[in-house]
Motif scaffolding. Sequence first.
Motif, PDB file in Angstrom:
ATOM      1  N   ALA A 145      17.145 -26.833   6.623  1.00  0.00           N
ATOM      2  CA  ALA A 145      16.723 -27.355   7.927  1.00  0.00           C
ATOM      3  C   ALA A 145      17.713 -27.003   9.027  1.00  0.00           C
ATOM      4  O   ALA A 145      17.852 -27.726  10.014  1.00  0.00           O
ATOM      5  CB  ALA A 145      16.519 -28.859   7.844  1.00  0.00           C
ATOM      6  N   GLY A 146      18.400 -25.881   8.843  1.00  0.00           N
ATOM      7  CA  GLY A 146      19.214 -25.336   9.909  1.00  0.00           C
ATOM      8  C   GLY A 146      20.491 -26.113  10.185  1.00  0.00           C
ATOM      9  O   GLY A 146      20.777 -27.147   9.567  1.00  0.00           O
ATOM     10  N   SER A 147      21.248 -25.592  11.143  1.00  0.00           N
ATOM     11  CA  SER A 147      22.443 -26.321  11.583  1.00  0.00           C
ATOM     12  C   SER A 147      22.046 -27.628  12.249  1.00  0.00           C
ATOM     13  O   SER A 147      22.855 -28.546  12.371  1.00  0.00           O
ATOM     14  CB  SER A 147      23.266 -25.458  12.547  1.00  0.00           C
ATOM     15  OG  SER A 147      23.903 -24.419  11.846  1.00  0.00           O
ATOM     16  N   THR A 148      20.794 -27.698  12.694  1.00  0.00           N
ATOM     17  CA  THR A 148      20.286 -28.956  13.248  1.00  0.00           C
ATOM     18  C   THR A 148      20.510 -30.075  12.238  1.00  0.00           C
ATOM     19  O   THR A 148      21.096 -31.120  12.552  1.00  0.00           O
ATOM     20  CB  THR A 148      18.782 -28.799  13.563  1.00  0.00           C
ATOM     21  OG1 THR A 148      18.651 -27.831  14.597  1.00  0.00           O
ATOM     22  CG2 THR A 148      18.150 -30.110  13.989  1.00  0.00           C
ATOM     23  N   ASN A 151      24.371 -30.647  11.477  1.00  0.00           N
ATOM     24  CA  ASN A 151      25.049 -31.433  12.507  1.00  0.00           C
ATOM     25  C   ASN A 151      24.740 -32.918  12.355  1.00  0.00           C
ATOM     26  O   ASN A 151      25.619 -33.777  12.483  1.00  0.00           O
ATOM     27  CB  ASN A 151      24.579 -30.983  13.899  1.00  0.00           C
ATOM     28  CG  ASN A 151      25.389 -29.795  14.420  1.00  0.00           C
ATOM     29  OD1 ASN A 151      26.541 -29.621  14.040  1.00  0.00           O
ATOM     30  ND2 ASN A 151      24.786 -28.996  15.283  1.00  0.00           N
ATOM     31  N   HIS A 172      24.966 -28.712  21.324  1.00  0.00           N
ATOM     32  CA  HIS A 172      23.558 -28.438  21.046  1.00  0.00           C
ATOM     33  C   HIS A 172      22.806 -29.760  20.899  1.00  0.00           C
ATOM     34  O   HIS A 172      23.361 -30.748  20.410  1.00  0.00           O
ATOM     35  CB  HIS A 172      23.448 -27.627  19.748  1.00  0.00           C
ATOM     36  CG  HIS A 172      22.057 -27.177  19.435  1.00  0.00           C
ATOM     37  ND1 HIS A 172      21.282 -27.757  18.455  1.00  0.00           N
ATOM     38  CD2 HIS A 172      21.293 -26.200  19.982  1.00  0.00           C
ATOM     39  CE1 HIS A 172      20.109 -27.143  18.397  1.00  0.00           C
ATOM     40  NE2 HIS A 172      20.090 -26.195  19.321  1.00  0.00           N
ATOM     41  N   SER A 174      20.871 -30.872  18.826  1.00  0.00           N
ATOM     42  CA  SER A 174      20.819 -31.446  17.475  1.00  0.00           C
ATOM     43  C   SER A 174      21.973 -32.417  17.248  1.00  0.00           C
ATOM     44  O   SER A 174      21.808 -33.440  16.578  1.00  0.00           O
ATOM     45  CB  SER A 174      20.866 -30.343  16.425  1.00  0.00           C
ATOM     46  OG  SER A 174      22.034 -29.553  16.558  1.00  0.00           O
ATOM     47  N   ASP A 252      30.758 -27.489  14.913  1.00  0.00           N
ATOM     48  CA  ASP A 252      29.433 -26.873  14.879  1.00  0.00           C
ATOM     49  C   ASP A 252      29.655 -25.372  15.101  1.00  0.00           C
ATOM     50  O   ASP A 252      29.817 -24.920  16.227  1.00  0.00           O
ATOM     51  CB  ASP A 252      28.552 -27.473  15.976  1.00  0.00           C
ATOM     52  CG  ASP A 252      27.210 -26.747  16.087  1.00  0.00           C
ATOM     53  OD1 ASP A 252      26.952 -25.810  15.297  1.00  0.00           O
ATOM     54  OD2 ASP A 252      26.403 -27.118  16.968  1.00  0.00           O
ATOM     55  N   TRP A 255      26.875 -20.340  15.064  1.00  0.00           N
ATOM     56  CA  TRP A 255      26.775 -18.888  15.286  1.00  0.00           C
ATOM     57  C   TRP A 255      27.820 -18.100  14.529  1.00  0.00           C
ATOM     58  O   TRP A 255      27.929 -16.889  14.710  1.00  0.00           O
ATOM     59  CB  TRP A 255      26.900 -18.601  16.799  1.00  0.00           C
ATOM     60  CG  TRP A 255      25.742 -19.165  17.551  1.00  0.00           C
ATOM     61  CD1 TRP A 255      25.703 -20.357  18.219  1.00  0.00           C
ATOM     62  CD2 TRP A 255      24.429 -18.604  17.646  1.00  0.00           C
ATOM     63  NE1 TRP A 255      24.444 -20.565  18.732  1.00  0.00           N
ATOM     64  CE2 TRP A 255      23.647 -19.494  18.403  1.00  0.00           C
ATOM     65  CE3 TRP A 255      23.849 -17.424  17.172  1.00  0.00           C
ATOM     66  CZ2 TRP A 255      22.306 -19.258  18.687  1.00  0.00           C
ATOM     67  CZ3 TRP A 255      22.517 -17.185  17.459  1.00  0.00           C
ATOM     68  CH2 TRP A 255      21.763 -18.096  18.206  1.00  0.00           C
ATOM     69  N   SER A 280      24.840 -21.664  10.583  1.00  0.00           N
ATOM     70  CA  SER A 280      23.478 -21.207  10.265  1.00  0.00           C
ATOM     71  C   SER A 280      23.568 -19.872   9.529  1.00  0.00           C
ATOM     72  O   SER A 280      23.985 -18.877  10.118  1.00  0.00           O
ATOM     73  CB  SER A 280      22.664 -21.004  11.546  1.00  0.00           C
ATOM     74  OG  SER A 280      22.454 -22.216  12.216  1.00  0.00           O
ATOM     75  N   LYS A 283      21.526 -17.227  11.283  1.00  0.00           N
ATOM     76  CA  LYS A 283      21.910 -16.652  12.575  1.00  0.00           C
ATOM     77  C   LYS A 283      22.788 -15.415  12.341  1.00  0.00           C
ATOM     78  O   LYS A 283      22.341 -14.297  12.562  1.00  0.00           O
ATOM     79  CB  LYS A 283      22.626 -17.705  13.430  1.00  0.00           C
ATOM     80  CG  LYS A 283      21.725 -18.850  13.915  1.00  0.00           C
ATOM     81  CD  LYS A 283      22.424 -19.643  14.989  1.00  0.00           C
ATOM     82  CE  LYS A 283      21.800 -20.953  15.391  1.00  0.00           C
ATOM     83  NZ  LYS A 283      20.378 -21.067  15.537  1.00  0.00           N
ATOM     84  N   TYR A 485      15.924 -24.171  26.977  1.00  0.00           N
ATOM     85  CA  TYR A 485      16.136 -23.580  25.649  1.00  0.00           C
ATOM     86  C   TYR A 485      15.765 -22.109  25.650  1.00  0.00           C
ATOM     87  O   TYR A 485      14.643 -21.792  26.004  1.00  0.00           O
ATOM     88  CB  TYR A 485      15.288 -24.308  24.599  1.00  0.00           C
ATOM     89  CG  TYR A 485      15.991 -24.341  23.265  1.00  0.00           C
ATOM     90  CD1 TYR A 485      16.478 -25.521  22.735  1.00  0.00           C
ATOM     91  CD2 TYR A 485      16.200 -23.161  22.562  1.00  0.00           C
ATOM     92  CE1 TYR A 485      17.160 -25.543  21.529  1.00  0.00           C
ATOM     93  CE2 TYR A 485      16.889 -23.179  21.363  1.00  0.00           C
ATOM     94  CZ  TYR A 485      17.358 -24.371  20.852  1.00  0.00           C
ATOM     95  OH  TYR A 485      18.049 -24.389  19.667  1.00  0.00           O
ATOM     96  N   PRO A 487      20.004 -22.342  26.014  1.00  0.00           N
ATOM     97  CA  PRO A 487      20.844 -22.562  24.836  1.00  0.00           C
ATOM     98  C   PRO A 487      20.635 -23.893  24.133  1.00  0.00           C
ATOM     99  O   PRO A 487      21.301 -24.142  23.129  1.00  0.00           O
ATOM    100  CB  PRO A 487      22.261 -22.497  25.415  1.00  0.00           C
ATOM    101  CG  PRO A 487      22.113 -23.037  26.806  1.00  0.00           C
ATOM    102  CD  PRO A 487      20.746 -22.618  27.272  1.00  0.00           C
TER     103      PRO A 487
HETATM  104  C1  LIG Z   1      25.483 -24.452  18.898  1.00  0.00           C
HETATM  105  C2  LIG Z   1      24.267 -24.667  18.058  1.00  0.00           C
HETATM  106  N1  LIG Z   1      24.289 -25.597  17.098  1.00  0.00           N
HETATM  107  C3  LIG Z   1      23.231 -25.832  16.314  1.00  0.00           C
HETATM  108  C4  LIG Z   1      22.064 -25.115  16.466  1.00  0.00           C
HETATM  109  C5  LIG Z   1      20.895 -25.408  15.583  1.00  0.00           C
HETATM  110  O1  LIG Z   1      20.784 -24.400  14.648  1.00  0.00           O
HETATM  111  P1  LIG Z   1      19.461 -24.210  13.767  1.00  0.00           P
HETATM  112  O2  LIG Z   1      18.498 -23.438  14.595  1.00  0.00           O
HETATM  113  O3  LIG Z   1      19.969 -23.454  12.572  1.00  0.00           O
HETATM  114  O4  LIG Z   1      18.950 -25.553  13.407  1.00  0.00           O
HETATM  115  C6  LIG Z   1      21.979 -24.127  17.458  1.00  0.00           C
HETATM  116  C7  LIG Z   1      20.748 -23.352  17.644  1.00  0.00           C
HETATM  117  O5  LIG Z   1      20.642 -22.436  18.377  1.00  0.00           O
HETATM  118  C8  LIG Z   1      23.114 -23.905  18.280  1.00  0.00           C
HETATM  119  O6  LIG Z   1      23.086 -22.989  19.266  1.00  0.00           O
END
Ligand SMILES: Cc1ncc(COP(=O)(O)O)c(C=O)c1O
Length: 532
Positions: A145-148, A151, A172, A174, A252, A255, A280, A283, A485, A487
């Motif tokens: 589920a991503g860095s979202t 975090n 971000h 998240s 975080d 990137w 991520s 990414k 978005y 960023p």
């Molecule tokens: C700084 C930062 N943290 C976290 C995220 C979230 O990453 P993800 O899309 O893998 O959930 C992003 C997404 O662009 C980001 O720019």
Amino acid sequence: MNLYAMQADDATRSVASRAGLGGRLGAGTRTEPGASRLTPKAHVRQTKRVTELRFDPRDPLGLRDDAPMLAAWLDFTRQAGTGQLLPMSVPGHKQRQDLVGAVIAGDAPLYGGLDTIKHADTLRMDSERRAAQLWGADWCRFSVAGSTHGNQALALAVGQPGQEVIINRTLHRSLLLGLVLAGLRPVWVRPEISPASGLPAGIAVSAVQDALAAHPGACAVFLGDPTYVGTISDLAGHAEVAHAAGVPLIVDAAWAAHLGFHPDLPPHAIAAGADAMVTSAHKALPAYTQGALVLARTERLDPARLERAFDATHTTSPTGSIMASIDAARALLAADGERLCGRLVRGVAAARKRLREVPGLAVLDGPGVEPTKLVVLLAGTGAHGNEVEAEIIAAGMAVEMADRDTVVPIPTIADDEEQLARFTEVLIGAVERHRGAPRYPAAAASWTVEPETVLPPREAFFARAETVPAAAAIGRVSAELIAPYPPGVPVLAPGELITAEAVKALREVAADGGRIAYAADASLATFQVIVR
Ligand SMILES: Cc1ncc(COP(=O)(O)O)c(C=O)c1O
């Protein structure tokens, strides 16, 4: 304490044996441990035989030997491809492509796919242990589920509701919602904005040190680093001041999954002394979309709490394809990361040099900028980033972000120097066709926002809200998060005072073709405010 220290480092051994053959894996070749001791002729014969015997076009670099989840995914999907499986478990497509079609091809659950439901955690932990070792961490989890998610898991892993954390406001969204989930109260630190580019630098160590001194009850420092535009902080300095204050540094690094894997790159956050990092894999590394890693050292963070926090917010049905791709990306980085990162560093350096030759065009560069980031500054050419972007998209080279003054492509270790050179020429061509009067760059609202936090994010998120017209919203407290978005940095967050400047800045982004995300009313005619 390194939780994995006592276990055999199979990953390193396997990679080292490959390194004996020059440290590189060539596409389509497979080599065996000890082959370097053979005479060149015998080596060629053996390599050829092994290649013929073992070459798998679905794993052209032979990563499976060092990537257990990848190996399990390859085996499961091969079997599924025979049509002989009759799974009486989820996913409901049962590997049949005659229902919704090829869209489910390659989908394999971790539990009951890559391994049996009872054993799949052993498999997962083997892969995560290898990643922890590669990054020098004690603890690692793979997220689908991503860095979202990463975090938010880390926000849940520190402190108690109501405690303060030192955190950059250019975060971000998240992580801001992580504060909502965990009930943490932000003490904002802000970066310097470069007048030449309108873009943020990293966060100064002195800003964090001052915030820690003013808020001795803070339970952690959270920083986003590198920033969205690749500017970097002194993470070792941040770790020092955080640790001197007795709190963990959490980064975080969405990137930055490639950092630390080449001498010309800055160290990754864990190597710089951070206690945890999120990154991520989709990414900077060649993993499936959504793949991410959460890595931690357990001196200042409790591993049981980390597990609880991670599992609290992760799906119980992780897809094995994403998990296996994180495993494969990690194996690739271990085996060949330095060469691939070196190629990327060279490709980006050449692109930056070429772009600087174009009158009016500039790029972010220098010691405070991550060497593989390509941030193109258009103001001196008069070209509008959206028009340049439209041409680049039409050429099949969609970039990550463009606004009036900036274009941000994302080169990764998947790109070679020739591809980057080709992109650079397409970009230059588009800029030339859209030249105009040079202008000064405008600093985007995402970087310059100076919020007045009236209520903690969690309290505001759960407060009773109402919809009011924009004019009436000014002076009220926002119930919603609104972010251009990319960023994805909130210009308004729950609990912050809605100012005329914030509304104007958001409207300017929308009028200039930017995407306004997460607002209940993306037209910005109305806002969600907290009932008085
Ligand atoms: C700084 C930062 N943290 C976290 C995220 C979230 O990453 P993800 O899309 O893998 O959930 C992003 C997404 O662009 C980001 O720019």
